[in-house]
Design an enzyme around this catalytic site. Sequence first.
Site, PDB file in Angstrom:
ATOM      1  N   ARG A 113       0.844  -1.184   0.000  1.00 36.26           N
ATOM      2  CA  ARG A 113       0.000   0.000   0.000  1.00 36.26           C
ATOM      3  C   ARG A 113       0.889   1.248   0.000  1.00 36.26           C
ATOM      4  O   ARG A 113       1.954   1.260   0.648  1.00 36.26           O
ATOM      5  CB  ARG A 113      -0.851  -0.023   1.269  1.00 36.26           C
ATOM      6  CG  ARG A 113      -1.828   1.116   1.442  1.00 36.26           C
ATOM      7  CD  ARG A 113      -2.929   1.088   0.433  1.00 36.26           C
ATOM      8  NE  ARG A 113      -4.087   1.877   0.847  1.00 36.26           N
ATOM      9  CZ  ARG A 113      -5.071   2.192   0.018  1.00 36.26           C
ATOM     10  NH1 ARG A 113      -5.051   1.790  -1.244  1.00 36.26           N
ATOM     11  NH2 ARG A 113      -6.101   2.897   0.430  1.00 36.26           N
ATOM     12  N   THR A 386      -9.429   0.847  -9.640  1.00 37.00           N
ATOM     13  CA  THR A 386      -8.614  -0.203  -9.006  1.00 37.00           C
ATOM     14  C   THR A 386      -8.743  -1.398  -9.942  1.00 37.00           C
ATOM     15  O   THR A 386      -9.640  -1.435 -10.781  1.00 37.00           O
ATOM     16  CB  THR A 386      -9.149  -0.571  -7.590  1.00 37.00           C
ATOM     17  OG1 THR A 386      -9.039   0.569  -6.749  1.00 37.00           O
ATOM     18  CG2 THR A 386      -8.446  -1.740  -6.943  1.00 37.00           C
ATOM     19  N   SER A 458     -10.054  -0.587   0.932  1.00 36.21           N
ATOM     20  CA  SER A 458     -11.129  -1.595   0.908  1.00 36.21           C
ATOM     21  C   SER A 458     -10.756  -2.803   0.061  1.00 36.21           C
ATOM     22  O   SER A 458     -11.576  -3.711  -0.120  1.00 36.21           O
ATOM     23  CB  SER A 458     -12.410  -0.983   0.333  1.00 36.21           C
ATOM     24  OG  SER A 458     -12.869   0.051   1.142  1.00 36.21           O
TER      25      SER A 458
END
Length: 577
Positions: A113, A386, A458
Amino acid sequence: MKPVSSHRPFASACRLLLAVLVLSVPTQLAGQQLRVPAPATPLETVGGMVVSEHHVASRVGAEVLAAGGNAVDAAIATGFALAVTHPSAGNIGGGGFMVIRFPDGSTTALDFREKAPLRAFPQMWLDEDGEYSSRRHHDSHLAVGVPGTVAGFDKAHLLYGRVNWERLVYPAVALADDGFEVHEGLARGLRSLVERTPYEATREAFSNGGVPYEAGDTIRQPDLASTLNRIMLGRAEGFYRGRTAELLAAEMERGGGMITLEDLARYRARERAPITGSYRGYDIISMPPPSSGGVAMVTMLNMLEGYEMGEIEHNSPEYVHLLAEAMRRAYADRARFLADPDRVDVPVHALTAKARADSLRATIDPARATPSDLDEVAQWPESPETTHYSVVDEDGMAVSVTYTLEQGYGSEIVVPGAGFLLNNEMGDFNAAPGMTTEGGLIGTTPNLARPEQRMLSSMTPSIVARDGELVAVVGSPGGRTIINTVMQVILNRIDHDMSPLDAVGAPRLHHQWFPDRISIEAAGVSEAEAERLRAMGHTVRVGGRQGLAHSIFIDPATGRRVGVPDPRNSNAGAAGH
Ligand code: GLY
């Protein structure tokens, strides 16, 4: 087809030599028959398989599998290829997560991330007057997080890869340098991007000398090819140090961003223990914080396990109600508790315990909606962009990857001279301390921007197993809808025994606590059913598209794999051997 730029730095004897060296490495499975059906077509094999958002990238990964690479190798090659062929979300300038299940049943997860730069602080999106600025938060150089993808792939390869690194990056270098055919959706996306962008480097990278690409054109990305070449030769150092890092830091300085050479040099991917749960005897393996995906999905499955979901008609009002009530409660927990576990104490075990679900389930009224608690706060909506891809190799190693630039094309800033897009992932941090508004901002403490904190996600790359055997590899894009999309694919298979294609294709629904509303894809409910839900106290919105769950399902009895590119995208593809 339009003429294209003749500037091709690697179409040279040098690249040819490299290709010969990289691609001629002897491999144990060399000579395997590759199977590449038409885009958007499911594929059945007993060997290795990749299913991704772009059929060319799936083919790149499948070629690595057929040449003796394992699922981690194929995932890396697919990820680099998507950074070329699917620029709205495929990336080297963003970040993501990889969940791995090994053939012996052990599991791990890699967290790459993005993180906040060292100079970040919780009030950084307030303007000079102390007013929250959505432009700063989502659409500026300040919105760019320190990228993680290249470090993540490097770490995955060092820990678990089998074939050499160059073999995995080279196909992306070639795709960027030689070009690939633009499909209709990409042409539409790039036209809109180059028409609105204020950034010259973005226009240069994604138009043909200022003229928008059309479907059927070949797009070449020479600067991106050069950057990928540096990564091929230097691994992560080819991105986080040297020329690529200098170009990125210079663009930050030019545009008022915060990322420095020090931020880049300090970036590290992390290996983490996956979230594990169970649902009716199936093992659920998913991504831990800084993703909220695994925790929220296991919490919801635990709640739903208390009902005979298989006995309730799929997407009937009763079914939609129970799903929405479970979603509402899990998403409230998400907002209250979840953030970067390296910075915030996240009570993962308590949240995913069956006892927690029992107490949440006890508050569900089977006949009435429970209004979301207005003392709580809504969140800024996340972007539906995404991308997810699923990989299984011949030995049964499974890899589930979801990675992102946040919004489509991220910050829309291409690093001049380096040819890749930067994310705008800092938008996944909360707005400012205490700044909670009915308009959708949240100011709770855990997910505030702090130096080197990772923003809450998420993304829910997931793997399902039963009795020690691999059953499914699942994931999806879609911002906060991701968690619910992945859960419904799993429910469709386990509770409703749907075929792989139906499990992925069936209409999906979403509730995220705030806004207090159920969204259902158009074919999901009839008008009469929507009315029944409204009569139970729900706000219902019908329409839209939810997720792109490119998945692989495995029959443990026969070992047959069925790869399903989500039928919602006609350019997704499966490839295997
Ligand atoms: N930016 C979307 C996510 O991380 O969930």
